[in-house]
Motif scaffolding. Structure first.
Motif, PDB file in Angstrom:
ATOM      1  N   TYR A   9      -0.303 -12.295   4.138  1.00  0.00           N
ATOM      2  CA  TYR A   9       0.080 -11.387   5.220  1.00  0.00           C
ATOM      3  C   TYR A   9       0.942 -12.085   6.265  1.00  0.00           C
ATOM      4  O   TYR A   9       1.828 -11.470   6.867  1.00  0.00           O
ATOM      5  N   ALA A  45       0.567  -0.358   0.334  1.00  0.00           N
ATOM      6  CA  ALA A  45       0.311  -0.838  -1.017  1.00  0.00           C
ATOM      7  C   ALA A  45      -0.716  -1.957  -1.025  1.00  0.00           C
ATOM      8  O   ALA A  45      -1.619  -1.981  -1.869  1.00  0.00           O
ATOM      9  N   SER A  46      -0.605  -2.891  -0.087  1.00  0.00           N
ATOM     10  CA  SER A  46      -1.532  -4.027  -0.058  1.00  0.00           C
ATOM     11  C   SER A  46      -2.958  -3.573   0.222  1.00  0.00           C
ATOM     12  O   SER A  46      -3.911  -4.077  -0.383  1.00  0.00           O
ATOM     13  N   ILE A  88       4.833  -1.715   2.139  1.00  0.00           N
ATOM     14  CA  ILE A  88       4.114  -2.948   1.776  1.00  0.00           C
ATOM     15  C   ILE A  88       2.709  -2.914   2.343  1.00  0.00           C
ATOM     16  O   ILE A  88       1.730  -3.282   1.678  1.00  0.00           O
ATOM     17  N   SER A  89       2.594  -2.461   3.578  1.00  0.00           N
ATOM     18  CA  SER A  89       1.292  -2.356   4.234  1.00  0.00           C
ATOM     19  C   SER A  89       0.355  -1.444   3.446  1.00  0.00           C
ATOM     20  O   SER A  89      -0.774  -1.820   3.102  1.00  0.00           O
ATOM     21  N   LEU A  97       4.504 -11.890   5.412  1.00  0.00           N
ATOM     22  CA  LEU A  97       5.068 -10.545   5.340  1.00  0.00           C
ATOM     23  C   LEU A  97       5.323  -9.916   6.703  1.00  0.00           C
ATOM     24  O   LEU A  97       6.332  -9.249   6.906  1.00  0.00           O
ATOM     25  N   VAL A 149      10.187  -0.062   4.613  1.00  0.00           N
ATOM     26  CA  VAL A 149       9.736  -0.980   3.557  1.00  0.00           C
ATOM     27  C   VAL A 149       8.484  -1.729   4.011  1.00  0.00           C
ATOM     28  O   VAL A 149       7.537  -1.909   3.234  1.00  0.00           O
ATOM     29  N   GLY A 150       8.459  -2.161   5.262  1.00  0.00           N
ATOM     30  CA  GLY A 150       7.284  -2.837   5.795  1.00  0.00           C
ATOM     31  C   GLY A 150       6.051  -1.950   5.735  1.00  0.00           C
ATOM     32  O   GLY A 150       4.941  -2.412   5.398  1.00  0.00           O
TER      33      GLY A 150
END
Length: 404
Positions: free
Chosen positions: A167, A128-129, A125-126, A170, A121-122
């Motif tokens: 960030y 996608a951002s 997120i990375s 997150l 998941v991390g």
């Protein structure tokens, strides 16, 4: 011997080296052409279409450079395109991101005291951002706001500040700074890949076909190039920051990152002004110095620690080892004077790279680094200031390799 850990560490080093080399090539060519463009002089008698020229001396020879604002009367057979420097820098940087932060997500990317998510998941997120950053930036540049350079840059700065804070909510502090740099660098490379080079190719094709190029193509490319110019120095700082926990591992790390963008703009403004022969705005260095002192002060503000350190599944394996009690004694006696929440070694105020080895959880989570730095190599402790013995180093190797 745990060949995997050693080979992976060398792979990381090799890709990091490649990334630095390609970044030097990109930044060097970029800064050179910015200085060249700003230093061009309009003189009488220049060929038709030439907007300026400059004489330069380097390497025992003289160079006479002329710039055609649109194009010469006839296009040369061969054109040198400066694009692979940018592409190679991004590709090698993303490879390094994957090797260090994705493959080692449980250690370097995800901090479950910050955001309790799994490594996959991390990573999502990375990705996608970073991708959404470019989309948002490109839409803003193509919107009516994009016609006002000053207003656009202020809005973009606000987005960068928001991302700096976001960030840190997150990821680990180290990963937060790295991702802010990757977020910005992706915008810069995408500017080259999706806007600047394609626009230039359209212009060349139009000229060869006898068509008049659209002026907006050049204006759009120039705007993106201007943004890249001012974003370069902050990105370099963010990419170097993983070696300095006083930057990324303190309470106001996102404020520090935000101020760095202002410092970078000030320094580039100085050089751009000098290269354009419009004066010497020395005040920019003074203000940059004051801001740097400010971030030094911000880094000393104590961080409010919350939550308890938790062991990952991998960490539990290392703690369960029969060798762990002896290894723990070695690490506490040889390493924790620096690598602790409150270092006791003179001159060390925060754990190097924010690696803390004063708890079972900390030792277990950093087992691989302990193995590589103090077991397989003599990199730690520096100069062997704590007197670690060869037997203790062998014990660390045995502990790690058996647990793996």
């Amino acid at each position: 011997m745990n060949d995997y850990a050693v080979l992976w560490d060398w792979l990381s080093f090799g890709v990091r080296w490649l990334h630095v080399v390609t970044a030097i090539a990109w930044i060097g060519s970029s800064f050179y052409f910015i200085a060249l463009d700003l230093g061009l002089v309009k003189r009488p008698g220049l060929p038709e279409g030439v907007s300026g020229e400059e004489w330069q001396v380097h390497g025992g020879g003289f160079y006479h450079i002329q710039k055609y604002m649109v194009a010469p009367a006839s296009m040369p057979e061969h054109l040198t395109w400066f694009k692979w420097e940018s592409y190679s820098t991004w590709l090698s940087g993303f490879a390094l991101l994957a090797i260090v932060y994705y493959a080692g997500a449980d250690l370097y990317l995800v901090d479950r005291n910050v955001l309790d998510v799994s490594a996959p998941v991390g990573i999502l997120i990375s990705l996608a951002s970073i991708g959404l950053g470019w989309i948002l930036y490109d839409l803003l540049c193509k919107s009516p706001l994009g016609k006002n350079d000053t207003a656009l840059m202020l809005v973009l700065y606000g987005i960068l500040v928001a991302m700096a804070w976001g960030y840190t909510q997150l990821f680990t502090g180290r990963a937060a700074f790295l991702h802010l740099g990757a977020f910005t660098a992706t915008i810069m490379t995408a500017n080259v890949f999706l806007i600047i080079i394609p626009n230039q190719k359209i212009v060349v094709a139009d000229l060869k076909a006898g068509r008049k190029p659209e002026p907006k193509l050049g204006l759009q490319a120039k705007q993106r190039s201007l943004h890249n110019n001012y974003l370069t120095l902050p990105v370099v700082f963010l990419m170097l920051s993983n070696h300095y926990p006083l930057a990324f591992a303190t309470q106001f790390n996102w404020v520090i990152a935000s101020i760095i963008f202002i410092i970078g703009v000030l320094i580039r403004h100085y050089f751009n002004t000098v290269h354009a022969r419009k004066g010497n705005p020395h005040w920019t260095w003074g203000l940059a110095g004051v801001l740097f002192i400010l971030i030094m002060w911000l880094s000393t503000v104590p961080k409010v620690l919350t939550g308890e350190e938790k062991l990952s599944a991998a960490g539990e394996v290392f703690v369960a080892s029969t060798h762990f009690p002896a290894v723990r004694d070695t690490v506490l006696g040889r390493c924790s004077m620096c690598h602790a929440a409150e270092p006791g070694y003179d001159g060390i105020h925060i754990a190097p790279k924010n690696v803390k080895l004063d708890t079972d959880a900390g030792i277990a989570e950093h087992a691989r680094e302990i193995y590589l730095q103090a077991g397989r190599s003599h990199a730690m402790p520096p100069g062997n200031v704590s007197g670690i013995t060869e037997d203790e180093r062998r014990l660390i190797v045995t502990w790690f390799e058996e647990a793996r």
